[in-house]
Enzyme design. Structure first.
Site, PDB file in Angstrom:
ATOM      1  N   ASN A   9      -6.187  15.505   6.465  1.00 58.91           N
ATOM      2  CA  ASN A   9      -7.223  14.388   6.178  1.00 58.91           C
ATOM      3  C   ASN A   9      -8.106  14.534   7.500  1.00 58.91           C
ATOM      4  O   ASN A   9      -7.815  14.230   8.676  1.00 58.91           O
ATOM      5  CB  ASN A   9      -6.677  13.357   6.610  1.00 58.91           C
ATOM      6  N   LYS A  11     -10.833  13.163   7.960  1.00 63.27           N
ATOM      7  CA  LYS A  11     -11.515  11.917   8.238  1.00 63.27           C
ATOM      8  C   LYS A  11     -12.857  12.259   8.494  1.00 63.27           C
ATOM      9  O   LYS A  11     -13.385  13.177   7.650  1.00 63.27           O
ATOM     10  CB  LYS A  11     -11.115  11.248   9.454  1.00 63.27           C
ATOM     11  N   HIS A  95      -6.309   4.536   2.257  1.00 62.10           N
ATOM     12  CA  HIS A  95      -5.800   4.673   3.714  1.00 62.10           C
ATOM     13  C   HIS A  95      -6.047   3.422   4.550  1.00 62.10           C
ATOM     14  O   HIS A  95      -6.981   2.739   4.471  1.00 62.10           O
ATOM     15  CB  HIS A  95      -6.680   5.707   4.123  1.00 62.10           C
ATOM     16  N   GLU A  97      -7.357   2.948   7.150  1.00 62.84           N
ATOM     17  CA  GLU A  97      -8.713   2.857   8.045  1.00 62.84           C
ATOM     18  C   GLU A  97      -9.581   2.190   7.010  1.00 62.84           C
ATOM     19  O   GLU A  97     -10.482   1.308   7.187  1.00 62.84           O
ATOM     20  CB  GLU A  97      -9.273   4.231   8.338  1.00 62.84           C
ATOM     21  N   GLU A 167       2.090   5.580   5.952  1.00 60.71           N
ATOM     22  CA  GLU A 167       1.553   5.632   7.336  1.00 60.71           C
ATOM     23  C   GLU A 167       1.508   4.459   7.989  1.00 60.71           C
ATOM     24  O   GLU A 167       0.519   3.638   7.768  1.00 60.71           O
ATOM     25  CB  GLU A 167      -0.181   6.046   6.773  1.00 60.71           C
ATOM     26  N   GLY A 173      -3.090   8.026  15.057  1.00 62.72           N
ATOM     27  CA  GLY A 173      -3.751   8.212  16.504  1.00 62.72           C
ATOM     28  C   GLY A 173      -3.356   7.825  17.174  1.00 62.72           C
ATOM     29  O   GLY A 173      -4.227   7.746  18.635  1.00 62.72           O
ATOM     30  N   SER A 212       0.600  10.487  13.560  1.00 63.50           N
ATOM     31  CA  SER A 212       0.677  11.243  14.640  1.00 63.50           C
ATOM     32  C   SER A 212       1.690  12.575  14.427  1.00 63.50           C
ATOM     33  O   SER A 212       2.575  12.875  15.366  1.00 63.50           O
ATOM     34  CB  SER A 212       1.097  10.370  15.859  1.00 63.50           C
TER      35      SER A 212
HETATM   36  P1  13P Z   1      -3.272  11.093  12.845  1.00 61.89           P
HETATM   37  O1  13P Z   1      -2.318  12.230  12.555  1.00 61.89           O
HETATM   38  O2  13P Z   1      -4.401  11.408  13.701  1.00 61.89           O
HETATM   39  O3  13P Z   1      -2.330  10.192  13.611  1.00 61.89           O
HETATM   40  O4  13P Z   1      -3.826  10.411  11.401  1.00 61.89           O
HETATM   41  C1  13P Z   1      -3.014  10.166  10.519  1.00 61.89           C
HETATM   42  C2  13P Z   1      -3.778   9.824   9.454  1.00 61.89           C
HETATM   43  O5  13P Z   1      -4.180   8.709   9.168  1.00 61.89           O
HETATM   44  C3  13P Z   1      -3.895  10.567   8.463  1.00 61.89           C
HETATM   45  O6  13P Z   1      -4.325  10.227   7.024  1.00 61.89           O
END
Ligand code: 13P
Length: 250
Positions: A9, A11, A95, A97, A167, A173, A212
């Site tokens: 992803n 992002k 997601h 976010e 997640e 992150g 992560s």
């Molecule tokens: P990270 O791998 O940066 O923690 O992000 C995970 C994520 O949100 C994947 O969709």
């Protein structure tokens, strides 16, 4: 059983090299002998470019979001048909976010899941608890509610096309991935929920872990057969790290 699924992803980021070079270099690093499905989810404006770059590789394409309507006055939105026409196979939905920053509700997420299925695309439905919810002992409740609400009204045949992604918000992150025990516990709950509600056979339910995931911890996570792959954020834009995560599925 499916091969493990690794989704990158991006992002709202792009690789530091050109996307063509990035995909070509990644393809060279992925051994044809490892049975793994690799999916790249770039931002909307790069779908076409990445779609062309993955043609001729074993990789496939995902979008990071979708709107449930077919067309019309929905400024800023993109439909399932549009994503399909760009060669997407998967769409990330719900997601954390999107839930947190853009206020997406379970009801909206459910409409997106249905729209994606309607266009013969495969939804990747993200669920996960916040740190406060975990600390309050609500993890199972939160994840169960998100799972059931996201899949509400679907027939068994459609639920079997959905990939779940656990997640935990506190792991995204932060560099603090869930332990195998924590991931297995929630994957077990999600699997049980789908078996109970839709009588799906457990081995046909695919659940990814995200938060992560790195070249260092992927091998440990993939020792668990409850963890059918990973949804990778930061590490997916680093060739070495992403290639090492993919190789860890072997
Ligand atoms: P990270 O791998 O940066 O923690 O992000 C995970 C994520 O949100 C994947 O969709």
């Amino acid at each position: 059983m499916f091969p493990r699924l690794i989704v990158g992803n991006w992002k709202m980021n792009v690789p530091t090299t050109t996307t063509n070079l990035f995909v070509a270099q990644l393809a060279k690093r992925v051994s044809a002998n490892v049975p793994v499905e690799v999916v790249l989810a770039p931002p909307f404006p790069f779908l076409s470019e990445v779609g062309s770059a993955v043609a001729g590789t074993s990789f496939t394409l995902a979008a990071q979001n979708v709107f449930w309507e077919e067309q019309g006055a929905y400024t800023g939105e993109v439909s399932g048909a549009m994503l399909k026409s760009l060669g997407c196979q998967y769409v990330l939905i719900g997601h954390s976010e999107r839930r947190k920053i853009f206020g997406e509700s379970d009801d909206e997420i459910n409409k997106k899941v249905k729209a994606v299925l309607h266009h013969d695309l495969f939804p990747i439905l993200c669920v996960g608890e916040s740190l406060e919810e975990r600390d309050a002992g609500q993890t199972h409740h939160v994840v169960r509610v998100q799972t059931l609400a996201g899949l509400q009204g679907l027939e068994k045949v459609d639920v079997s096309k959905v990939t779940l992604a656990y997640e935990p918000v506190w792991a995204i992150g932060t560099g603090r991935a869930a332990s195998v025990d924590q991931a297995e516990d929630v994957h077990g709950l999600v699997r049980e929920t789908l078996c109970e509600q839709w009588s799906l056979a457990p081995q046909f339910i695919r659940i990814l872990y995200g938060g992560s995931v790195s070249g260092e911890n992927a091998g440990v996570l993939f020792q668990s057969d409850q963890i059918n792959g990973a949804l990778v954020g930061k590490a997916c834009l680093d060739l070495d790290a992403f290639a090492s995560i993919i190789a860890s599925t072997a």
